[in-house]
Enzyme design. Sequence first.
Site, mmCIF file in Angstrom:
data_model
loop_
_atom_site.group_PDB
_atom_site.id
_atom_site.type_symbol
_atom_site.label_atom_id
_atom_site.label_comp_id
_atom_site.label_asym_id
_atom_site.label_seq_id
_atom_site.Cartn_x
_atom_site.Cartn_y
_atom_site.Cartn_z
ATOM 1 N N HIS A 1 1.600 5.510 1.094
ATOM 2 C CA HIS A 1 1.389 6.627 2.012
ATOM 3 C C HIS A 1 1.549 7.918 1.216
ATOM 4 O O HIS A 1 2.625 8.517 1.199
ATOM 5 C CB HIS A 1 2.402 6.596 3.161
ATOM 6 C CG HIS A 1 2.036 5.676 4.270
ATOM 7 N ND1 HIS A 1 2.798 5.560 5.419
ATOM 8 C CD2 HIS A 1 1.000 4.808 4.421
ATOM 9 C CE1 HIS A 1 2.242 4.660 6.222
ATOM 10 N NE2 HIS A 1 1.158 4.187 5.633
ATOM 11 N N CYS B 1 18.801 -9.073 23.012
ATOM 12 C CA CYS B 1 18.878 -7.608 22.950
ATOM 13 C C CYS B 1 19.304 -7.126 21.571
ATOM 14 O O CYS B 1 18.863 -6.070 21.117
ATOM 15 C CB CYS B 1 19.794 -7.058 24.046
ATOM 16 S SG CYS B 1 21.535 -7.516 23.904
ATOM 17 N N HIS C 1 25.324 -5.574 26.258
ATOM 18 C CA HIS C 1 23.869 -5.403 26.282
ATOM 19 C C HIS C 1 23.514 -4.093 25.600
ATOM 20 O O HIS C 1 24.178 -3.075 25.803
ATOM 21 C CB HIS C 1 23.364 -5.387 27.729
ATOM 22 C CG HIS C 1 21.872 -5.270 27.847
ATOM 23 N ND1 HIS C 1 21.007 -6.208 27.339
ATOM 24 C CD2 HIS C 1 21.090 -4.300 28.412
ATOM 25 C CE1 HIS C 1 19.756 -5.844 27.597
ATOM 26 N NE2 HIS C 1 19.786 -4.691 28.235
ATOM 27 N N HIS D 1 14.533 -2.480 26.046
ATOM 28 C CA HIS D 1 15.613 -3.470 25.967
ATOM 29 C C HIS D 1 15.087 -4.861 26.306
ATOM 30 O O HIS D 1 13.916 -5.042 26.666
ATOM 31 C CB HIS D 1 16.780 -3.072 26.880
ATOM 32 C CG HIS D 1 16.477 -3.092 28.349
ATOM 33 N ND1 HIS D 1 17.434 -3.322 29.315
ATOM 34 C CD2 HIS D 1 15.318 -2.908 29.036
ATOM 35 C CE1 HIS D 1 16.889 -3.265 30.508
ATOM 36 N NE2 HIS D 1 15.606 -3.010 30.369
ATOM 37 N N HIS E 1 0.850 -1.191 0.000
ATOM 38 C CA HIS E 1 0.000 0.000 0.000
ATOM 39 C C HIS E 1 0.882 1.236 0.000
ATOM 40 O O HIS E 1 2.111 1.141 0.124
ATOM 41 C CB HIS E 1 -0.981 -0.007 1.183
ATOM 42 C CG HIS E 1 -0.410 0.425 2.493
ATOM 43 N ND1 HIS E 1 0.521 -0.308 3.188
ATOM 44 C CD2 HIS E 1 -0.650 1.534 3.256
ATOM 45 C CE1 HIS E 1 0.831 0.307 4.318
ATOM 46 N NE2 HIS E 1 0.138 1.438 4.386
#
Length: 241
Positions: free
Chosen positions: A68, A119, A183, A195, A66
């Site tokens: 926009h 993460c 992390h 996170h 589609h």
Amino acid sequence: MIEKQILDHASACYPEESCGFVIATEAGQSYMPCLNIAGTPTEFFEISPDDWLRAYTAGDIVALVHSHPDGLPILSGTDREVQRRTNLDWWLVCGGDIYRYKNVSPLLGRSFNHGSMDCYTLFQDAYHLVGIDMPNFSRSDNWWETEQDLYITNMAKTGFYRVKQAEPGDIILICLGSHKANHAAIYCGNQQVLHHCPNRMSKRDIYNGYWIKYTHSIWRHKAWPSYGFTAILNDMDVSLI
């Protein structure tokens, strides 16, 4: 070419949203344009049940397409909600280009599995929704206890540079029980991060105390667009409904 057919259809429908399907058959891929039956087609799109049936019987649906018109090249909250229900890749036409979005898992509420849903996967999928595709990295359990330093080795290589103050969408690297940055958290603004910690569901957290103390560095992507965090927020807002 299929891309030209998609762009031509979107142009012909302007200022209304175009819609259709990419179909795969033994003869290859083709574009099936559909009629937008939404009540306000300049703002939304809706594909009729008859066109859905026509697509399913024509072959394998590769993607829902589609446009926009005059909008942003990211999936709206409604787009993400419906994409999850259709379980399809969505191609979005915007500004004369085609953006391809996989049906990634919701960013909130993920179960942890190192190497496949962790993460980095959260970081990777969130950036995919922004239009920035991060590479897959093979990562063994406890790689930070070896000579590897995966995040620091690869951030600059994948288009990131270090900054001092975090803005929404920036990646905050944290030393989680290690002297290495092992992390990643996405800064959401207002002292919050998104996170995914081991043995926990992915979630938003307050960025204070422990997380600030063990922050290693903050990174921003060179191609980060001004509307980038809107794409991530759209996904999270749908998850809260």
